[in-house]
Design a protein around this motif. Sequence first.
Motif, mmCIF file in Angstrom:
data_model
loop_
_atom_site.group_PDB
_atom_site.id
_atom_site.type_symbol
_atom_site.label_atom_id
_atom_site.label_comp_id
_atom_site.label_asym_id
_atom_site.label_seq_id
_atom_site.Cartn_x
_atom_site.Cartn_y
_atom_site.Cartn_z
ATOM 1 N N ASN A 31 0.820 -1.206 0.000
ATOM 2 C CA ASN A 31 0.000 0.000 0.000
ATOM 3 C C ASN A 31 0.857 1.261 0.000
ATOM 4 O O ASN A 31 0.513 2.256 -0.644
ATOM 5 N N TRP A 32 1.968 1.245 0.731
ATOM 6 C CA TRP A 32 2.836 2.418 0.746
ATOM 7 C C TRP A 32 3.629 2.523 -0.548
ATOM 8 O O TRP A 32 3.947 3.615 -1.014
ATOM 9 N N GLY A 33 3.970 1.394 -1.152
ATOM 10 C CA GLY A 33 4.721 1.405 -2.393
ATOM 11 C C GLY A 33 3.977 2.054 -3.539
ATOM 12 O O GLY A 33 4.587 2.528 -4.504
ATOM 13 N N LEU A 34 2.636 2.113 -3.437
ATOM 14 C CA LEU A 34 1.844 2.725 -4.493
ATOM 15 C C LEU A 34 2.147 4.215 -4.637
ATOM 16 O O LEU A 34 1.889 4.807 -5.689
ATOM 17 N N LEU A 35 2.672 4.842 -3.582
ATOM 18 C CA LEU A 35 2.934 6.282 -3.618
ATOM 19 C C LEU A 35 4.314 6.619 -4.178
ATOM 20 O O LEU A 35 4.628 7.785 -4.382
ATOM 21 N N ILE B 174 9.889 24.233 -2.748
ATOM 22 C CA ILE B 174 10.225 23.032 -2.003
ATOM 23 C C ILE B 174 9.372 22.855 -0.738
ATOM 24 O O ILE B 174 8.913 21.749 -0.449
ATOM 25 N N PRO B 175 9.109 23.915 0.064
ATOM 26 C CA PRO B 175 8.248 23.713 1.241
ATOM 27 C C PRO B 175 6.850 23.222 0.874
ATOM 28 O O PRO B 175 6.281 22.371 1.558
ATOM 29 N N TRP B 176 6.300 23.756 -0.222
ATOM 30 C CA TRP B 176 4.959 23.333 -0.622
ATOM 31 C C TRP B 176 4.983 21.917 -1.184
ATOM 32 O O TRP B 176 4.036 21.144 -0.977
ATOM 33 N N LEU B 177 6.053 21.570 -1.893
ATOM 34 C CA LEU B 177 6.198 20.193 -2.385
ATOM 35 C C LEU B 177 6.313 19.225 -1.215
ATOM 36 O O LEU B 177 5.706 18.143 -1.219
ATOM 37 N N ALA B 178 7.073 19.613 -0.192
ATOM 38 C CA ALA B 178 7.186 18.780 1.005
ATOM 39 C C ALA B 178 5.840 18.644 1.699
ATOM 40 O O ALA B 178 5.481 17.564 2.199
ATOM 41 N N GLY B 179 5.064 19.746 1.718
ATOM 42 C CA GLY B 179 3.735 19.684 2.307
ATOM 43 C C GLY B 179 2.824 18.716 1.582
ATOM 44 O O GLY B 179 2.058 17.961 2.205
ATOM 45 N N VAL B 180 2.900 18.716 0.245
ATOM 46 C CA VAL B 180 2.095 17.782 -0.548
ATOM 47 C C VAL B 180 2.471 16.339 -0.220
ATOM 48 O O VAL B 180 1.599 15.475 -0.040
ATOM 49 N N ILE B 181 3.778 16.069 -0.108
ATOM 50 C CA ILE B 181 4.236 14.709 0.178
ATOM 51 C C ILE B 181 3.761 14.257 1.560
ATOM 52 O O ILE B 181 3.268 13.134 1.733
ATOM 53 N N LEU B 182 3.892 15.127 2.557
ATOM 54 C CA LEU B 182 3.471 14.773 3.918
ATOM 55 C C LEU B 182 1.964 14.549 3.987
ATOM 56 O O LEU B 182 1.492 13.593 4.636
ATOM 57 N N VAL C 129 -4.839 8.878 -8.340
ATOM 58 C CA VAL C 129 -5.054 10.321 -8.448
ATOM 59 C C VAL C 129 -3.751 11.080 -8.257
ATOM 60 O O VAL C 129 -3.471 12.049 -8.970
ATOM 61 N N MET C 130 -2.913 10.655 -7.316
ATOM 62 C CA MET C 130 -1.654 11.350 -7.087
ATOM 63 C C MET C 130 -0.703 11.187 -8.273
ATOM 64 O O MET C 130 0.117 12.067 -8.540
ATOM 65 N N THR C 131 -0.821 10.078 -8.997
ATOM 66 C CA THR C 131 -0.040 9.926 -10.224
ATOM 67 C C THR C 131 -0.454 10.984 -11.241
ATOM 68 O O THR C 131 0.388 11.648 -11.860
ATOM 69 N N LEU C 132 -1.768 11.162 -11.415
ATOM 70 C CA LEU C 132 -2.262 12.179 -12.338
ATOM 71 C C LEU C 132 -1.855 13.580 -11.873
ATOM 72 O O LEU C 132 -1.426 14.420 -12.672
ATOM 73 N N ILE D 14 -13.630 23.045 -20.078
ATOM 74 C CA ILE D 14 -13.419 22.429 -18.773
ATOM 75 C C ILE D 14 -11.982 21.944 -18.650
ATOM 76 O O ILE D 14 -11.230 21.912 -19.615
ATOM 77 N N THR D 15 -11.598 21.553 -17.447
ATOM 78 C CA THR D 15 -10.220 21.165 -17.180
ATOM 79 C C THR D 15 -10.076 19.650 -17.192
ATOM 80 O O THR D 15 -11.043 18.907 -17.017
ATOM 81 N N LEU D 16 -8.843 19.197 -17.398
ATOM 82 C CA LEU D 16 -8.526 17.774 -17.284
ATOM 83 C C LEU D 16 -8.343 17.462 -15.802
ATOM 84 O O LEU D 16 -7.438 18.010 -15.164
ATOM 85 N N PRO D 17 -9.193 16.608 -15.218
ATOM 86 C CA PRO D 17 -9.181 16.407 -13.756
ATOM 87 C C PRO D 17 -7.817 16.033 -13.213
ATOM 88 O O PRO D 17 -7.119 15.177 -13.760
ATOM 89 N N PHE D 18 -7.414 16.721 -12.146
ATOM 90 C CA PHE D 18 -6.191 16.496 -11.382
ATOM 91 C C PHE D 18 -4.917 16.936 -12.116
ATOM 92 O O PHE D 18 -3.856 16.949 -11.511
ATOM 93 N N ILE D 19 -4.989 17.281 -13.395
ATOM 94 C CA ILE D 19 -3.797 17.613 -14.166
ATOM 95 C C ILE D 19 -3.752 19.095 -14.530
ATOM 96 O O ILE D 19 -2.721 19.747 -14.358
ATOM 97 N N SER D 20 -4.842 19.641 -15.049
ATOM 98 C CA SER D 20 -4.851 21.032 -15.490
ATOM 99 C C SER D 20 -4.650 21.992 -14.318
ATOM 100 O O SER D 20 -4.977 21.679 -13.166
ATOM 101 N N TYR D 21 -4.139 23.180 -14.637
ATOM 102 C CA TYR D 21 -3.998 24.221 -13.625
ATOM 103 C C TYR D 21 -5.366 24.759 -13.241
ATOM 104 O O TYR D 21 -6.228 24.973 -14.101
ATOM 105 N N GLY D 22 -5.570 24.998 -11.956
ATOM 106 C CA GLY D 22 -6.828 25.589 -11.514
ATOM 107 C C GLY D 22 -7.200 25.138 -10.114
ATOM 108 O O GLY D 22 -7.194 23.925 -9.824
ATOM 109 N N GLY D 23 -7.517 26.084 -9.246
ATOM 110 C CA GLY D 23 -7.858 25.755 -7.870
ATOM 111 C C GLY D 23 -9.226 25.141 -7.712
ATOM 112 O O GLY D 23 -9.400 24.141 -6.994
ATOM 113 N N SER D 24 -10.233 25.713 -8.365
ATOM 114 C CA SER D 24 -11.597 25.197 -8.248
ATOM 115 C C SER D 24 -11.676 23.751 -8.717
ATOM 116 O O SER D 24 -12.309 22.906 -8.080
#
Length: 423
Positions: free
Chosen positions: A3-7, A44-52, A74-77, A391-401
Amino acid sequence: MKNWGLLTAPLGIVLCGLSVLYLKMNPGGSKLTADVLQGPLAYIPWLAGVILLALFIQAVIIRRHEDTFLFPIVMTLASVGIVEIARLKPSLLVRQLQWLCVAMFVMILVLRFWSRIRRMLSYPYLLGIVCVFLLGLPLVFGTEIGGSKNWLVLGPVSVQPSEFGKILLVFFLASYLSDHRRVLTLPSRRFLLLRLPPIRFIAPLICIWGMAVLMFVVEKDLGSALLFFGMAVLMTYMATGSKSYAFLALAFIGIAAAASYAAFGHVRVRFDIWLDPWQDPNGMAYQIVQSLFAFGTGGIWGTGFGFGHPGFIPEVHTDFIFAAIAEEMGLIATMMLIVCYVLFFWRGIKAALACRSEKEALMAAGCSSLLLLQAFIIIAGVTKFLPLTGITLPFISYGGSSLVSSFILLGLLVSLSKEQEHG
């Protein structure tokens, strides 16, 4: 460990992609340099935040015995999206990482308060009213951005109400169709070759179809209109199994499209560009023409990451990010992304089949179908299979909403899944 290896795959995509961009210093491509990002510490701090946050969410999912495959897919996308935005618009990388952190935090809230959120399924008409109200806000207070009047500008933040309206739509349809399934599947009237229940039972569905047409005509938002209309038809068919509703919906949208084409100039422009983009390749059809060139240039293997020219496409980091991936990473990479969306849909349907409650089963099927349908609509638009959408490509395109709403749907779907029931 499985399960952890999937990340590890998403983490590897981000680190390898950002490393390639950081080392690539030729003038022909985008550069991930200190000049653009105000030094590496800016992201880098925000990337670290995403990983945590990702590790924390996966730990929660494992502990609660929920589907451990949905979140890594989803995290792969999302990782592909982060790397592509760093490539296409380096100045937006920090903002996208910030939005990703916000979206993941909102997903944690959905997982935490799922027992309260599910109570919304008991109020279908209230959900429908709020959904219609949310979609109507841009008609009064909306701002036109990118040719579509579907944005609300709140200070420095721009929000698309339709991104959150689609979540309410899934709630409404799951609740309403489940409550009225017996009536909808035992029709009492015949209209030509169709078998339909009394009008009062299909009036809410016709209202949703009408809102989709209104979004298309007034807000010039073809993508959201197709998405809302498609979801209404799909979930109705999943709940009832009746082909009459599908034929009625197609007839309704066909008549509305013909009337809109005759009455509104911008509708004619959209359809004419779709039929023949080469009539105005340097004008209204410029985006779709450049997108087709990108697909042709990429071929099977692509030009190489960082060695294409996706900057020729306006707004490439939002609506046309799939074309940029196709140009630099080729058909192989685009097929892998499509496989990820299909795998996500498959896991979602398995979760739906494992649900004991009919409402929750419809909701799980609706969440998974919504994201797959959204991906199909935008991919079909940039390849000229369907008229170009916004519309946006889910999880990939730029956009907060888009990110926040997509992670809300992911949180709902994960909450509805139980690994031991369908693993």
